[in-house]
Scaffold this motif. Structure first.
Motif: not given
Length: 173
Positions: A32-44, A135-148
């Motif tokens: 995931m790239r930052p633009y994707q993170f921002f886009a999924i955050t908006k959807v969520l 899921a294989e290329v993204n550790d989403l839990a790690k991304v969330v923790e890093r954002v926090k």
């Protein structure tokens, strides 16, 4: 985590109102790239607001997040879901079927960079190959923790909490 995973999808085209299997296309799923993170955050955020508007689902979600503990894997999380979640959401099955599938498809589309209309047309195995690759290329839990962590550091360095408190306690003239 791997850096990228390749998935072969079927490309479809519309020919006079009839969908035709046009060709195979190799899709490269990348981290995931930052633009994707921002886009999924908006959807969520939109999805959460819609779900919160429904009392049955809201109660179910509150119960769901009460059972989440740090370090839980997906299997533990699923087994932690209680009968209360099923009971609370039972009154909203129609709403879930109406809202959640589109949001899920949009999230997968953003992270895979495959158009949602193309994703909808894939065979189920191919669709889940895309999901698994994400899921294989993204550790989403790690991304969330890093954002926090980064948000907390940023707020601390700017002393936002202090400024917000001062702004809300200051008398208005």
């Amino acid at each position: 985590m791997t850096n990228e995973v390749k998935v072969l999808i079927t490309q479809y085209r519309n020919e006079n109102g009839v969908l035709k299997d046009d060709s195979k296309k190799e899709v490269v799923i990348k981290a995931m790239r930052p633009y994707q993170f921002f886009a999924i955050t908006k959807v969520l955020k939109t999805l959460i607001n819609e779900l919160n508007a429904d009392e049955n689902i809201n109660g179910a979600l509150v119960g769901l997040f009460d059972t989440v503990e740090e370090g839980m894997d997906t299997k533990d999380l699923l087994s932690a879901l209680s009968a209360q979640f099923v009971k609370d959401s039972a009154g909203s099955i129609g709403f879930l079927l109406e809202v959640a599938p589109e949001s899920a498809l949009e999230l997968i589309s953003i992270l895979s960079e495959v158009h949602p209309e193309q994703l909808k047309l894939q065979e189920m195995d191919t669709f889940f190959d895309v999901v698994d690759a994400i899921a294989e290329v993204n550790d989403l839990a790690k991304v969330v923790e890093r954002v926090k962590k980064s948000t907390k550091s940023f707020q601390k360095s700017l002393k936002w909490g202090e400024k917000v408190t001062q702004a809300t306690l200051s008398p208005v003239n």
